[in-house]
Write an enzyme that holds these catalytic residues in place. Sequence first.
Site, PDB file in Angstrom:
ATOM      1  CE  LYS A   1      -5.792   2.166   7.596  1.00 45.94           C
ATOM      2  NZ  LYS A   1      -4.556   2.311   6.989  1.00 45.94           N
TER       3      LYS A   1
ATOM      4  CB  THR B   1      -3.201   8.448   3.046  1.00 41.77           C
ATOM      5  OG1 THR B   1      -2.371   7.355   3.724  1.00 41.77           O
ATOM      6  CG2 THR B   1      -3.581   9.547   3.995  1.00 41.77           C
TER       7      THR B   1
ATOM      8  CD  GLU C   1      -2.420   1.395   2.913  1.00 44.70           C
ATOM      9  OE1 GLU C   1      -2.762   0.004   3.107  1.00 44.70           O
ATOM     10  OE2 GLU C   1      -2.635   2.524   3.280  1.00 44.70           O
TER      11      GLU C   1
ATOM     12  NE  ARG D   1      -0.639   8.007   5.576  1.00 52.93           N
ATOM     13  CZ  ARG D   1      -0.529   7.146   6.430  1.00 52.93           C
ATOM     14  NH1 ARG D   1       0.548   6.965   7.193  1.00 52.93           N
ATOM     15  NH2 ARG D   1      -1.574   6.296   6.565  1.00 52.93           N
TER      16      ARG D   1
HETATM   17  C1  3PG Z   1      -1.850   3.324   8.376  1.00 55.60           C
HETATM   18  O1  3PG Z   1      -2.214   4.073   7.755  1.00 55.60           O
HETATM   19  O2  3PG Z   1      -2.141   2.318   8.377  1.00 55.60           O
HETATM   20  C2  3PG Z   1      -0.772   3.544   9.268  1.00 55.60           C
HETATM   21  O3  3PG Z   1       0.065   4.625   9.062  1.00 55.60           O
HETATM   22  C3  3PG Z   1       0.086   2.290   9.823  1.00 55.60           C
HETATM   23  O4  3PG Z   1       0.172   2.208  11.258  1.00 55.60           O
HETATM   24  P1  3PG Z   1       1.826   2.129  11.668  1.00 55.60           P
HETATM   25  O5  3PG Z   1       2.595   3.257  10.991  1.00 55.60           O
HETATM   26  O6  3PG Z   1       1.456   2.335  13.139  1.00 55.60           O
HETATM   27  O7  3PG Z   1       2.298   0.761  11.446  1.00 55.60           O
END
Ligand code: 3PG
Length: 322
Positions: free
Chosen positions: A131, A71, A43, A47
Amino acid sequence: MTKKELFKEIHDIGVLPVVKIDDENNAIPLAKALNKGGISYIEITFRTDAAEGAIRKIANECPEIVVGAGTVINPSLAEKAVRAGASFIVSAGLNVETVKWCISNGIPVVPGIATPSEIELGLSLGLDVLKFFPAETLGGVSMLKALSGPFPKVKFIATGGIDMTNIQSYAKAPNVLAIGGSWMVKAELINGEKWEEIATLAAEARERFQGLEFAHVGINTPNESAALEVASALKNFSMKDKNGNSSIFMNTEIEVVKKIYKGGNGHLAFRCFDVERTLRYLSEKGFQVDDETFSYDARGTIKSCYLRQEIGGFAIHLIKTM
Ligand code: 3PG
């Protein structure tokens, strides 16, 4: 790839790397490193400005990797991601317009939820994979367990605060389709071009996700009286016997089988959290299942099976962790 096939693949691999990429030129070596570690999808989150170019590069140049976009906060970003080659769309929250755009364009979409009401909204839009974000902050595995009561059919991709220290508690949860995380693809690893390290972290994550552990050794004997003889000899070693229909268990570590069953010398049994997932994992290492040996629980989940290969004259029995 259909939505069903994609979610099956995400389930079987179990670990979804959530990537924030600063330079699209790192996309290909990153995808190859993850693939070397046994991960076949990724994924890329919107960002950074490099996200679109990274998705395009992976989609065009890495057929072995399925790339999704994360995102994605509105339909136009979803459209941009799909044009670049994203095969699925993920978001931190649930934006109805984005979900509807994805559904009407046949693109699998996994929006983020944090409450029962948002799950109900997802269900009303026809989604049953969501999610769960930010997982640890929301109560982690105990929240997931609580959600499994009212929403027994919903599966979650849990992300947010998951790493090697807590990955197994999520892997065990029946309503977790997969976990996502950024720990194996941190910015310093990508920008530092630490491809070997990324491949190792990916492989370790997958290994840990299986929850493989030794359960017992099985000794074949020709018949019941031979089995009883073996059991009574083992009792001299302070082992307690439990006599069943087809075998005698000595403590939990030795199973004396009352017939010559699988394996020249007997069998080695290993527990794992999800037999189907572990069969996929072991198939990558050259093992195959003996299709005639599946057993299922009342819900139709695989409880156990044997592999076709033996190790040192022992058949390998995989059993689902209780
Ligand atoms: C996401 O968007 O899924 C998170 O940024 C992932 O979470 P983590 O950085 O705590 O692993």
